[in-house]
Design an enzyme around this catalytic site. Structure first.
Site, PDB file in Angstrom:
ATOM      1  N   CYS A  34       0.832  -1.203   0.000  1.00  0.00           N
ATOM      2  CA  CYS A  34       0.000   0.000   0.000  1.00  0.00           C
ATOM      3  C   CYS A  34       0.864   1.250   0.000  1.00  0.00           C
ATOM      4  O   CYS A  34       2.051   1.213   0.320  1.00  0.00           O
ATOM      5  CB  CYS A  34      -0.903   0.037   1.240  1.00  0.00           C
ATOM      6  SG  CYS A  34      -1.967  -1.386   1.465  1.00  0.00           S
ATOM      7  N   ASP A 438      20.037  37.493 -12.670  1.00  0.00           N
ATOM      8  CA  ASP A 438      18.762  37.730 -13.344  1.00  0.00           C
ATOM      9  C   ASP A 438      18.140  39.039 -12.857  1.00  0.00           C
ATOM     10  O   ASP A 438      18.103  39.320 -11.658  1.00  0.00           O
ATOM     11  CB  ASP A 438      17.812  36.558 -13.060  1.00  0.00           C
ATOM     12  CG  ASP A 438      16.467  36.739 -13.710  1.00  0.00           C
ATOM     13  OD1 ASP A 438      16.344  36.410 -14.904  1.00  0.00           O
ATOM     14  OD2 ASP A 438      15.535  37.231 -13.032  1.00  0.00           O
TER      15      ASP A 438
END
Length: 488
Positions: A34, A438
């Site tokens: 599971c 940037d």
């Protein structure tokens, strides 16, 4: 994590979905495995064993739980945040390399012997490359059984099985149902026409879709990408053919509609879409780290779960990054659209306005530099990168060694740290890439009171490691640029 029994037991008892895909619970008394969040009553601790992969559970003789469907859980975030041989191997297996090239092909791509790769995967995942690929084929088979009306014989080969018998045996072994029984259990509304598949792509919550889909839509290249009817759509170049995908955010999944020219490309297409949307990330770990910075904490609390928008084609993104050097988003789209019209491969898209695949480096190798409407130095950069990619001297792919590829790119004329960091962040998938120069990052840093100079900001950002690429998304989101807005 699967070796920390106490922690795993706590996760199972609390049905904590954050750990789905991190490990799997095998129940000794029932013979099933599971996901940690399985809604069934948790077994007694002495009846649980824990495994690092679904393939390891299957290899140990356990079958998948019919209730929680552990084979459909998100993938482990380990494979997208590491650059070692095991992580690169897992990314290649997800990209279908073992099915197409075998284990020797996988080993060759990684620069190791077959025995070395098998030993490393077995030690960390409890299963070798063949077992891992088999588990993936089983999941593909289940998807096709539940979402198409394909005859079982066609479906078996589309899922990658070499024979009908192997297909039948694997489905029975993994799911404890025959293929026909599995098809009889499917919800009727999930079935679509052959070649058109409607799927649900799971993710770990939370997921904030605005910058993720906003970035992809704002930078979309006409003919290759579009935003239509609440979904990001794009063409896909795939090993056996091509495809068109539509991806739309939903509260608990990403709705995915795939049209493929060859169904054998299904697992690869799904893997690339998941990678593009960064769906296997662990947002709790990322936001927990970034939230310790008092200046980032309010941004994280306001919109937790930001992902890094990536790509389905690393070479394509690198070329587009060069086209976007020192120009606006609109200008970069225009340059790319011209290349697509002149050199891209035409396709049919009955559902929308997509017309081409982005041209592969090989198709651009004979490009006349004078046809590029850009400064001479950038033309040289672009054509040099095209040549290096086309001739294989620079290889961009899921198997790339991040440090080695960075060095190769930085050695090319006109590829500076900003471009290489953007490629590392969005194409290579490096979660710690940080394009510190940037303009958007510098502007956000100034407004937030972070250090202004690249050196000082880099030093401050050391506390964000290894998630600086995610910090970039939070910094970019302080701007009102269209990349930060979910289209309507």
């Amino acid at each position: 994590m699967h070796t920390d029994t106490e922690r795993c037991v706590r996760a199972v008892r609390s049905k904590d979905a954050r750990f789905d895909g991190w490990f799997f619970t095998a129940v000794l008394t029932t013979g099933i495995y599971c996901r940690p969040s399985c809604p069934a009553v948790p077994p007694r601790p002495e009846n649980m064993t824990f495994h690092p992969s679904a393939a390891a559970c299957q290899q140990a003789g356990f079958r998948a739980c019919k209730r929680c469907r552990p084979d459909t859980s998100p993938g482990s975030p380990e494979w997208n945040q590491r650059a070692d041989a095991v992580a690169r191997a897992m990314r290649l297996i997800a990209d279908g390399v073992v099915d197409r090239e075998g284990v020797p092909g996988l080993a060759t791509r990684l620069g190791y012997s077959t025995r070395q790769i098998e030993r490393q995967l077995l030690a960390e995942l409890g299963a070798g490359p063949l077992a891992l690929a088999r588990a993936q084929r089983a999941q593909t088979a289940r998807l096709l059984i539940e979402t198409t009306t394909l005859p079982m014989a066609d479906l078996a080969f589309a899922a990658g099985f070499s024979s009908i018998r192997t297909f039948n045996d694997t489905v029975r072994e993994v799911f404890a149902l025959s293929p026909s029984e599995l098809r009889a259990r499917r919800p009727r509304q999930t079935v679509t026409a052959p070649g058109a598949l409607s799927l649900r792509l799971p993710f770990r919550a939370p997921l904030h879709p605005d910058n993720l889909f906003g970035h992809l839509a704002a930078t979309a290249v006409p003919g290759v990408e579009e935003w239509r009817d609440g979904a990001y759509r794009r063409t896909l170049r795939l090993p056996y053919g091509h495809g068109v995908v539509a991806l739309a955010p939903r509260p608990d999944h990403i709705a995915c509609r795939l049209t493929l020219s060859d169904l054998r490309d299904l697992p690869v297409a799904i893997s690339r879409c998941r990678r593009m949307l960064d769906l296997d990330a662990d947002p709790v770990a990322v936001d927990g780290q970034l939230g310790t910075d008092p200046l980032l904490a309010p941004l994280v609390a306001k919109a937790p779960g930001r992902r890094v928008p990536r790509t389905v084609d690393e070479a394509e993104f690198a070329l587009r990054a060069v086209l976007g050097q020192q120009v606006s988003t609109a200008a970069a789209r225009t340059h790319a659209a011209r290349l697509v019209t002149a050199h891209g491969e035409r396709i049919e898209d009955p559902e929308g306005g997509l017309t081409h695949l982005f041209p592969a480096p090989e198709a651009l190798a004979a490009l006349d530099p004078e046809a590029l409407a850009m400064p001479r130095t950038r033309r040289t950069t672009f054509t040099t990168l095209v040549r290096e990619l086309a001739e294989g001297r620079v290889q961009l792919g899921v198997e790339s060694d991040w440090a080695e590829t960075r060095a190769q790119l930085l050695a090319l004329p006109g590829l500076g740290p900003w471009t290489v960091d953007v490629i590392a962040m969005r194409a290579l998938g490096d979660p710690d890439a940080f394009p510190v120069t940037d303009l958007g990052i510098r502007r956000a840093a100034r407004d937030l009171g972070l250090p202004a100079t690249p050196a000082a900001l880099t030093a401050r950002a050391a506390a964000w490691r290894p998630w600086r690429a995610y910090a970039v998304q939070y910094l970019w989101a302080t701007d009102d640029h269209p990349i930060n807005v979910l289209p309507v």
